[in-house]
Design an enzyme around this catalytic site. Structure first.
Site, PDB file in Angstrom:
ATOM      1  N   ASP A   1      78.588  44.703  -9.995  1.00  0.00           N
ATOM      2  CA  ASP A   1      78.053  44.085 -10.376  1.00  0.00           C
ATOM      3  C   ASP A   1      78.360  42.285 -10.564  1.00  0.00           C
ATOM      4  OD1 ASP A   1      75.750  42.474 -11.846  1.00  0.00           O
ATOM      5  OD2 ASP A   1      75.132  44.539 -12.788  1.00  0.00           O
ATOM      6  N   HIS A   2      78.132  42.216  -9.183  1.00  0.00           N
ATOM      7  CA  HIS A   2      78.856  40.636 -10.177  1.00  0.00           C
ATOM      8  C   HIS A   2      78.544  39.396 -10.905  1.00  0.00           C
ATOM      9  CE1 HIS A   2      82.318  38.125  -8.010  1.00  0.00           C
ATOM     10  NE2 HIS A   2      81.536  37.586  -7.224  1.00  0.00           N
ATOM     11  N   ARG A   3      77.578  40.554 -12.165  1.00  0.00           N
ATOM     12  CA  ARG A   3      76.651  39.353 -12.827  1.00  0.00           C
ATOM     13  C   ARG A   3      78.276  40.037 -14.335  1.00  0.00           C
ATOM     14  NH1 ARG A   3      71.404  42.178 -14.221  1.00  0.00           N
ATOM     15  NH2 ARG A   3      72.540  43.993 -13.586  1.00  0.00           N
TER      16      ARG A   3
END
Length: 471
Positions: free
Chosen positions: A441-443
């Site tokens: 998850d690139h968040r």
């Protein structure tokens, strides 16, 4: 003179406390006229999480089974009634509760709701929000809608359709994070069908609506146009088979759509020479040093490598808290293992896997896989996962781009191990090679963190002795 009173007790489809709304009855173990005792299993049901056996919470004689095997039943619906012998007393009528729809929500008496073993009882009378008094109009599609002075109303379609109530002026019920999500996705909450308690719109409702909007609608339009001119439509081919989407498969589909629309996925890949790891696996099998009955496989060392990498980079064992706008770094690693079962894909997890020795991890992994194959994985075993491994190599697949298990920050795909030409000590020789793919998850996981974790897993599998020195 005192007489024995026999009353009917009703057993409802339990709520396992996970927000599930329905379950399918797989099999009944009793029939009308059978005597049952408190704690006796009366049926097996399949929820969206797992197959579960339901015990009856009282003694008596089975009066009626309300649904056949194969029926899908909403949580809270009566599925069986039992005639129960009461204490000696004067005969008294058994009060019949009024239908929920007729009783004011804020005056409902709390009732004890039966729940699955391990979750404990909870009261069914939750505090409901008082309904607003709103003006509604009834639209019947089978005849023209009445004219409204404020604006002209187009005639309804000629084809019969169910009657629908359209509230006017009522603001949809949704929590602030859900409203923000809908705004970010460009969705009007008034168009979303709520499934939450008291008509509250959930995140899943928004994602489902977004998925429906994104799905191609051409086939449906073509069918409607053909029907309008009464052109015969050919019947489905004789070999077509329709499979109902329910239970585990339905939950998996909804979870994957929610994950894909919520978390920005990034996937990185690396090829690894696992020749030493495969030799290590053979040595462990032959020596029996982990235990004679312990199953040893390459997946075991992949799991240990991932847990060691997480120990070095704990920030990847995290969760995104939308409501609080915080990243929650988990204190323990609950390692999920994606398992293909006859009922669909499930992801049970090993609790606090990071604290286990290699032997303890092997035992837990063997038990998890065997339980999943038997279809006996409990809902509790599928809650609270923090990171997942999916072993696509068992199907002969080299790699893939796995979708995150909802609520988790990373998932590792372990591909097939193949003998390939490889440069080793300056020479091209045959070596055993696999491909790893890490989706995150690139968040909350940037490229640097994701790359470091994947590189560590690769280094540990290339040189498995480091599992000892790094761990």
């Amino acid at each position: 003179m005192a007489t024995e009173v026999r009353s009917l007790r009703e057993f409802k489809m339990p709520d396992v406390g996970e927000g599930l709304t329905e379950a399918e009855i797989l099999s009944w173990y009793v029939k009308p006229g059978d005597t049952v005792t408190d704690g006796q299993v009366v049926c097996e049901v399949e929820t969206a999480k797992a197959a579960v056996e339901l015990p009856i919470p009282f003694n008596g004689v089975v009066e009626q089974l309300f649904f056949p095997e194969g029926a899908t039943v909403d949580v809270g619906t009566v599925i069986i009634s039992v005639a129960v012998a009461g204490e000696a007393s004067a005969p008294a009528a058994v009060p019949t509760p009024a239908p929920a729809a007729e009783a004011p929500a804020d005056e409902a008496e709390p009732e004890r709701r039966e729940v699955l073993v391990g979750y404990g009882p909870r009261t069914g009378g939750s505090q409901r929000r008082a309904r607003r008094t709103t003006t509604t109009k009834t639209v019947t599609a089978s005849k023209p809608a009445p004219a409204v002075p404020a604006a002209p109303v187009a005639p309804a379609p000629a084809a019969p359709a169910p009657v629908a109530e359209v509230p006017l002026g009522e603001r949809p019920l949704a929590k602030p994070p859900v409203r923000k999500l809908a705004k970010d996705l460009g969705i009007d909450l008034r168009a979303v069908t709520p499934t939450g308690p008291d008509g509250v719109i959930t995140r899943e409702d928004v994602h489902a609506h977004a998925a429906a909007q994104a799905a191609p609608a051409a086939p449906a339009v073509e069918v409607a146009e053909v029907a309008a001119v009464e052109v015969p439509v050919s019947a489905p081919a004789a070999g077509d088979v329709r499979v109902p989407i329910k239970g585990v498969r339905k939950a998996t589909a909804q979870a994957m759509v929610a994950s894909a629309f919520t978390a920005p996925h990034v996937t990185e890949f690396v090829q690894v020479d696992v020749t030493r790891t495969m030799k290590f696996v053979r040595r462990l099998k032959e020596s029996g040093e982990l235990g004679r009955d312990v199953r040893v496989s390459p997946l075991l060392l992949v799991a240990k490598a991932l847990l060691t990498a997480i120990k070095r980079h704990p920030e990847i064992n995290a969760q995104w808290d939308e409501a609080a706008q915080e990243i929650v770094i988990k204190g323990q690693v609950n390692l999920g293992i994606a398992a293909a079962t006859p009922r669909g894909l499930i992801v049970p997890n090993i609790k606090d896997a990071g604290s286990r020795t290699l032997s303890g991890l092997a035992v837990a992994l063997g038990e998890l896989v065997e339980t999943a194959r038997q279809g006996k994985t409990s809902p509790a075993d599928m809650q609270g996962g923090t990171v997942t491994i999916t072993n696509v190599g068992v199907f002969g697949v080299d790699t893939g781009t796995p979708i995150l298990n909802p609520g988790e920050a990373a998932i590792l795909a372990f591909g097939a191990v193949r003998e390939l030409p490889w440069v080793h000590k300056g020479k091209v020789v045959p070596r055993q090679v696999t491909t790893l793919a890490l989706s995150f998850d690139h968040r909350l996981v940037d490229g640097e963190l994701g790359s470091k974790v994947l590189a560590d897993v690769a280094a540990l599998l290339e040189h498995p002795k480091r599992l000892i020195t790094w761990g």
